[in-house]
Write an enzyme that holds these catalytic residues in place. Structure first.
Site, short mmCIF file in Angstrom:
data_model
loop_
_atom_site.label_atom_id
_atom_site.label_comp_id
_atom_site.label_asym_id
_atom_site.label_seq_id
_atom_site.Cartn_x
_atom_site.Cartn_y
_atom_site.Cartn_z
N GLU A 15 0.86 -1.27 0.12
CA GLU A 15 0.01 -0.12 -0.17
C GLU A 15 0.93 1.31 -0.11
OE1 GLU A 15 -3.98 -0.61 2.47
OE2 GLU A 15 -2.57 -1.84 3.34
N SER A 147 -6.21 -2.39 1.59
CA SER A 147 -6.46 -2.03 0.34
C SER A 147 -6.95 -3.18 -0.61
CB SER A 147 -5.42 -1.30 -0.36
OG SER A 147 -5.34 -0.08 0.26
N TYR A 211 -9.74 2.86 -5.35
CA TYR A 211 -8.72 4.04 -5.47
C TYR A 211 -8.99 4.60 -6.68
CZ TYR A 211 -6.74 2.46 -1.28
OH TYR A 211 -6.78 1.82 0.23
N ARG A 251 -11.22 2.57 11.47
CA ARG A 251 -12.42 2.31 10.27
C ARG A 251 -12.61 0.69 10.37
NH1 ARG A 251 -10.55 2.49 5.30
NH2 ARG A 251 -11.25 0.16 5.18
N ASP A 253 -14.74 -2.32 8.66
CA ASP A 253 -15.29 -2.73 7.38
C ASP A 253 -16.61 -3.84 7.75
OD1 ASP A 253 -13.54 -0.75 6.47
OD2 ASP A 253 -12.25 -2.79 5.49
N GLU A 265 -13.09 -6.75 9.40
CA GLU A 265 -11.77 -6.31 9.78
C GLU A 265 -11.90 -4.78 10.57
OE1 GLU A 265 -8.64 -5.02 7.49
OE2 GLU A 265 -9.96 -4.02 5.96
N ASN A 267 -9.32 -1.23 10.80
CA ASN A 267 -8.30 -0.61 10.28
C ASN A 267 -7.71 0.42 11.47
OD1 ASN A 267 -8.18 -1.71 7.36
ND2 ASN A 267 -10.24 -1.23 7.58
N GLY A 271 -7.00 5.33 5.40
CA GLY A 271 -6.68 6.20 4.38
C GLY A 271 -7.06 7.64 4.32
N1 LIG Z 1 -16.25 -12.61 3.53
C1 LIG Z 1 -16.33 -11.75 2.61
N2 LIG Z 1 -17.49 -11.70 2.07
C2 LIG Z 1 -17.64 -10.73 0.88
N3 LIG Z 1 -16.99 -9.98 0.46
C3 LIG Z 1 -15.62 -10.00 1.14
C4 LIG Z 1 -15.45 -10.84 2.35
N4 LIG Z 1 -14.18 -10.42 2.59
C5 LIG Z 1 -13.73 -9.52 2.03
N5 LIG Z 1 -14.69 -9.14 1.13
C6 LIG Z 1 -14.43 -8.01 -0.02
O1 LIG Z 1 -13.26 -7.55 -0.02
C7 LIG Z 1 -12.99 -6.19 0.55
C8 LIG Z 1 -11.69 -6.19 1.17
O2 LIG Z 1 -11.72 -7.14 2.31
P1 LIG Z 1 -10.99 -7.10 3.86
O3 LIG Z 1 -11.36 -8.12 4.70
O4 LIG Z 1 -11.51 -5.64 4.30
O5 LIG Z 1 -9.44 -6.73 3.38
P2 LIG Z 1 -8.61 -5.43 3.35
O6 LIG Z 1 -7.78 -5.27 4.50
O7 LIG Z 1 -7.68 -5.80 2.10
O8 LIG Z 1 -9.29 -4.20 3.19
C9 LIG Z 1 -14.27 -6.08 1.41
O9 LIG Z 1 -14.43 -4.57 1.56
C10 LIG Z 1 -15.26 -6.81 0.58
O10 LIG Z 1 -15.60 -5.90 -0.51
MG LIG Z 2 -11.10 -3.69 4.41
#
Ligand SMILES: Nc1ncnc2c1ncn2[C@@H]1O[C@H](COP(=O)(O)OP(=O)(O)O)[C@@H](O)[C@H]1O
Ligand SMILES: [Mg+2]
Length: 304
Positions: A15, A147, A211, A251, A253, A265, A267, A271
């Site tokens: 990143e 990201s 992005y 933040r 998610d 997760e 964060n 960003g």
């Molecule tokens: N279990 C899941 N089911 C559906 N979509 C997912 C799932 N895990 C991740 N995603 C998709 O991938 C994106 C990034 O995943 P995330 O776990 O937040 O990792 P990162 O740390 O890369 O942001 C999420 O915002 C979502 O759009």
């Molecule tokens: Mg995320």
């Protein structure tokens, strides 16, 4: 007199470019408001830069490995200069999706079902294991990236190709796919700052959807949810922030499916680019970009 702020950005994670952008946006805004600013990489010149510039505070604009995972925080503790966002332990825990999800589960925060895969069982056994625990599609992701780097939605046909593609991680997470809406929540100190919904035109909220303005992800604020539901997701984010021991702004998610929120997760260094969500949520609440940055600087401390 206005403070001297050293901004840490760049770094060695995947990143890096996002971090440079976050650093630049924060630097521009601080300069515009009369602060003295120096941008530094977290490299061998960092100590020299700190000694020469003598900042009052360090703004950590790094993302991902070495910047958001406790490593740089351990180094910063040595200088005895306040630095922004979470400290060593909370950063390390939040960055590790396996550990943080285990903590969420222990604390009754819903998160997609998962297991970690160490490239140590054969394909047939892995397929069996996936089908036993949940069903396809599944999400495959690294434990400590951000990201959406190397996050893949996989079906039975492509999962082995994808696992092979990212085998450099040695250990990855295989997670139940949750459909539905994408909602993210910002926490500021012990306050629920607000939520935003993302509607990517792409298959999911991947790197480009995050992005590239041309990917045209829709940002929806305020989020259309009944008051009670909105408060539920805000409270869950605050709970996650507190149990992990985070500081400053975080933040979280979420996916929202079948009336349930699933925390993907948290964060610890969200960003601050032009398309970033925390500044957008803050602006919606009447907190300008400079006010947000000034709050983060004021909240900075060492020994967290
Ligand atoms: N279990 C899941 N089911 C559906 N979509 C997912 C799932 N895990 C991740 N995603 C998709 O991938 C994106 C990034 O995943 P995330 O776990 O937040 O990792 P990162 O740390 O890369 O942001 C999420 O915002 C979502 O759009
Ligand atoms: Mg995320």
């Amino acid at each position: 007199m206005k403070k001297k702020v050293l901004i840490l950005s760049g770094g060695i994670s995947k990143e890096r470019l996002i971090s440079l952008d976050t650093g630049l946006q924060v630097a521009k805004e601080l300069k515009k408001n009369g602060y003295k600013v120096k941008i530094s990489e977290p490299d061998n010149n960092l100590e020299k830069n700190i000694k020469n510039f003598k900042p009052n505070v360090i703004f950590n604009a790094l993302h991902g490995q070495f910047g958001e995972d406790g490593y740089i925080q351990t180094i910063l503790e040595r200088f005895n200069i306040p630095y922004t966002h979470s400290g060593v332990i909370a950063s390390a825990i939040a960055m590790d999706k396996e550990i943080s999800k285990k903590i969420f589960i222990k604390n009754k925060i819903k998160t997609p079902k998962f297991f970690t895969y160490l490239y140590d069982i054969n394909n047939l056994d892995l397929l069996k294991k996936i089908k036993n625990k949940f069903k396809f599609p599944v999400v495959v992701k690294p434990l400590n990236e951000g990201s959406s780097v190397n996050v893949y939605i996989c079906n039975e046909k492509n999962i082995f190709r994808i696992l092979n593609l990212i085998k450099q991680y040695k250990k990855v997470m295989i997670e139940e796919f949750i459909g539905g809406r994408e909602i993210q929540v910002a926490i500021m100190g012990n306050n629920k700052l607000g939520a935003i919904e993302l509607k990517p035109k792409r298959r999911f909220y991947d790197y480009k959807a995050k992005y590239n303005a041309s990917a045209k992800t829709k940002h929806i604020i305020p989020v259309e949810l009944p008051k009670k539901k909105l408060n539920e997701v805000l409270s869950t984010a605050l709970k996650a922030h507190k149990i992990i021991g985070c500081k400053g702004v975080t933040r979280s998610d979420f996916k929202f499916y079948n009336e349930k929120f699933y925390l993907l997760e948290i964060n610890t260094q969200p960003g601050m680019t032009k398309l970033s969500l925390v500044p957008e949520i803050a602006a919606f609440k009447g907190i300008s970009f400079i006010k947000l940055i000034e709050w983060i600087l004021k909240d900075a401390s060492t020994k967290k």
